[in-house]
Design a protein around this motif. Structure first.
Motif, mmCIF file in Angstrom:
data_model
loop_
_atom_site.group_PDB
_atom_site.id
_atom_site.type_symbol
_atom_site.label_atom_id
_atom_site.label_comp_id
_atom_site.label_asym_id
_atom_site.label_seq_id
_atom_site.Cartn_x
_atom_site.Cartn_y
_atom_site.Cartn_z
ATOM 1 N N ARG A 103 0.840 -1.202 0.000
ATOM 2 C CA ARG A 103 0.000 0.000 0.000
ATOM 3 C C ARG A 103 0.880 1.260 0.000
ATOM 4 O O ARG A 103 0.651 2.184 -0.779
ATOM 5 C CB ARG A 103 -0.916 -0.007 1.224
ATOM 6 C CG ARG A 103 -1.808 1.223 1.327
ATOM 7 C CD ARG A 103 -2.564 1.226 2.647
ATOM 8 N NE ARG A 103 -3.402 0.065 2.814
ATOM 9 C CZ ARG A 103 -4.688 0.006 2.466
ATOM 10 N NH1 ARG A 103 -5.262 1.040 1.916
ATOM 11 N NH2 ARG A 103 -5.371 -1.084 2.674
ATOM 12 N N GLU A 104 1.885 1.284 0.843
ATOM 13 C CA GLU A 104 2.782 2.441 0.912
ATOM 14 C C GLU A 104 3.552 2.625 -0.395
ATOM 15 O O GLU A 104 3.745 3.757 -0.854
ATOM 16 C CB GLU A 104 3.746 2.280 2.088
ATOM 17 C CG GLU A 104 3.067 2.415 3.438
ATOM 18 C CD GLU A 104 3.975 2.068 4.607
ATOM 19 O OE1 GLU A 104 5.182 1.800 4.387
ATOM 20 O OE2 GLU A 104 3.472 2.052 5.743
ATOM 21 N N ALA A 105 3.987 1.533 -1.019
ATOM 22 C CA ALA A 105 4.717 1.618 -2.284
ATOM 23 C C ALA A 105 3.825 2.150 -3.406
ATOM 24 O O ALA A 105 4.280 2.938 -4.243
ATOM 25 C CB ALA A 105 5.283 0.247 -2.656
ATOM 26 N N ILE A 106 2.580 1.756 -3.411
ATOM 27 C CA ILE A 106 1.641 2.236 -4.432
ATOM 28 C C ILE A 106 1.427 3.740 -4.282
ATOM 29 O O ILE A 106 1.471 4.491 -5.258
ATOM 30 C CB ILE A 106 0.303 1.470 -4.347
ATOM 31 C CG1 ILE A 106 0.511 0.020 -4.791
ATOM 32 C CG2 ILE A 106 -0.784 2.152 -5.174
ATOM 33 C CD1 ILE A 106 -0.671 -0.885 -4.518
ATOM 34 N N VAL A 107 1.210 4.190 -3.060
ATOM 35 C CA VAL A 107 1.000 5.620 -2.807
ATOM 36 C C VAL A 107 2.272 6.403 -3.117
ATOM 37 O O VAL A 107 2.221 7.475 -3.737
ATOM 38 C CB VAL A 107 0.534 5.850 -1.346
ATOM 39 C CG1 VAL A 107 0.519 7.320 -0.996
ATOM 40 C CG2 VAL A 107 -0.854 5.226 -1.143
ATOM 41 N N ALA A 108 3.432 5.874 -2.724
ATOM 42 C CA ALA A 108 4.706 6.550 -2.993
ATOM 43 C C ALA A 108 4.979 6.677 -4.493
ATOM 44 O O ALA A 108 5.624 7.622 -4.934
ATOM 45 C CB ALA A 108 5.850 5.799 -2.311
ATOM 46 N N ALA A 109 4.444 5.738 -5.277
ATOM 47 C CA ALA A 109 4.630 5.780 -6.725
ATOM 48 C C ALA A 109 3.661 6.761 -7.393
ATOM 49 O O ALA A 109 3.711 6.948 -8.604
ATOM 50 C CB ALA A 109 4.455 4.386 -7.316
ATOM 51 N N GLY A 110 2.782 7.370 -6.594
ATOM 52 C CA GLY A 110 1.878 8.380 -7.123
ATOM 53 C C GLY A 110 0.516 7.876 -7.550
ATOM 54 O O GLY A 110 -0.244 8.603 -8.179
ATOM 55 N N PHE A 111 0.183 6.656 -7.190
ATOM 56 C CA PHE A 111 -1.123 6.104 -7.552
ATOM 57 C C PHE A 111 -2.108 6.298 -6.414
ATOM 58 O O PHE A 111 -1.732 6.336 -5.241
ATOM 59 C CB PHE A 111 -1.008 4.612 -7.881
ATOM 60 C CG PHE A 111 -0.195 4.345 -9.118
ATOM 61 C CD1 PHE A 111 -0.750 4.502 -10.366
ATOM 62 C CD2 PHE A 111 1.125 3.935 -9.016
ATOM 63 C CE1 PHE A 111 -0.003 4.262 -11.508
ATOM 64 C CE2 PHE A 111 1.880 3.685 -10.137
ATOM 65 C CZ PHE A 111 1.314 3.854 -11.401
ATOM 66 N N GLU A 112 -3.372 6.402 -6.768
ATOM 67 C CA GLU A 112 -4.442 6.549 -5.783
ATOM 68 C C GLU A 112 -5.047 5.182 -5.494
ATOM 69 O O GLU A 112 -5.320 4.412 -6.415
ATOM 70 C CB GLU A 112 -5.524 7.473 -6.329
ATOM 71 C CG GLU A 112 -6.711 7.625 -5.425
ATOM 72 C CD GLU A 112 -7.826 8.443 -6.056
ATOM 73 O OE1 GLU A 112 -8.872 8.559 -5.417
ATOM 74 O OE2 GLU A 112 -7.651 8.948 -7.179
ATOM 75 N N ILE A 113 -5.263 4.876 -4.230
ATOM 76 C CA ILE A 113 -5.915 3.627 -3.839
ATOM 77 C C ILE A 113 -7.384 3.927 -3.616
ATOM 78 O O ILE A 113 -7.743 4.694 -2.732
ATOM 79 C CB ILE A 113 -5.272 3.030 -2.568
ATOM 80 C CG1 ILE A 113 -3.814 2.691 -2.853
ATOM 81 C CG2 ILE A 113 -6.059 1.808 -2.104
ATOM 82 C CD1 ILE A 113 -3.055 2.167 -1.656
ATOM 83 N N LYS A 114 -8.226 3.331 -4.442
ATOM 84 C CA LYS A 114 -9.672 3.559 -4.341
ATOM 85 C C LYS A 114 -10.294 2.655 -3.282
ATOM 86 O O LYS A 114 -11.237 3.033 -2.622
ATOM 87 C CB LYS A 114 -10.348 3.309 -5.678
ATOM 88 C CG LYS A 114 -9.884 4.246 -6.756
ATOM 89 C CD LYS A 114 -11.039 4.806 -7.477
ATOM 90 C CE LYS A 114 -10.512 5.736 -8.551
ATOM 91 N NZ LYS A 114 -11.284 6.906 -8.669
ATOM 92 N N GLU A 115 -9.765 1.443 -3.166
ATOM 93 C CA GLU A 115 -10.325 0.473 -2.233
ATOM 94 C C GLU A 115 -9.247 -0.515 -1.840
ATOM 95 O O GLU A 115 -8.423 -0.903 -2.663
ATOM 96 C CB GLU A 115 -11.489 -0.261 -2.917
ATOM 97 C CG GLU A 115 -12.227 -1.215 -2.051
ATOM 98 C CD GLU A 115 -13.393 -1.879 -2.790
ATOM 99 O OE1 GLU A 115 -13.615 -3.074 -2.531
ATOM 100 O OE2 GLU A 115 -14.034 -1.223 -3.615
#
Length: 91
Positions: free
Chosen positions: A26-38
């Motif tokens: 989750r942290e890697a996805i956010v750090a890469a600039g992507f939005e987590i919808k769910e």
């Protein structure tokens, strides 16, 4: 830590990981600039069963609905796959 990534289109992707790696992924996805919808923890079957008969599919779906409607049941997981052709017959 991601085990698999499934992209349905250019806008949405499903990332599969173990529960142990969930927060790091989750942290890697956010750090890469992507939005987590769910984000959720769910059960994914290792083996699935294809349901080839509309009558059997109707019975299974009725059972799943009954379990989901029960107030004592928190979540229902299953390992069946009903082909689109059979689902169309049931609608």
């Amino acid at each position: 830590g991601a085990e698999d990534i499934v992209a349905d289109d250019e806008e949405v992707a499903e990332v599969i990981t173990s529960t142990d790696d969930l927060e790091a992924v989750r942290e890697a996805i956010v750090a890469a600039g992507f939005e987590i919808k769910e984000g959720e923890i769910t059960m994914i079957p290792q083996n699935t069963i294809d349901i080839e008969d509309a009558a059997d599919a109707a019975k299974i779906l009725k059972l799943i609905d009954a379990l989901e409607d029960n107030d004592d049941v928190k979540a229902v997981y299953a390992n069946f796959n009903i082909p689109d052709e059979i689902m169309e017959q049931l609608d």
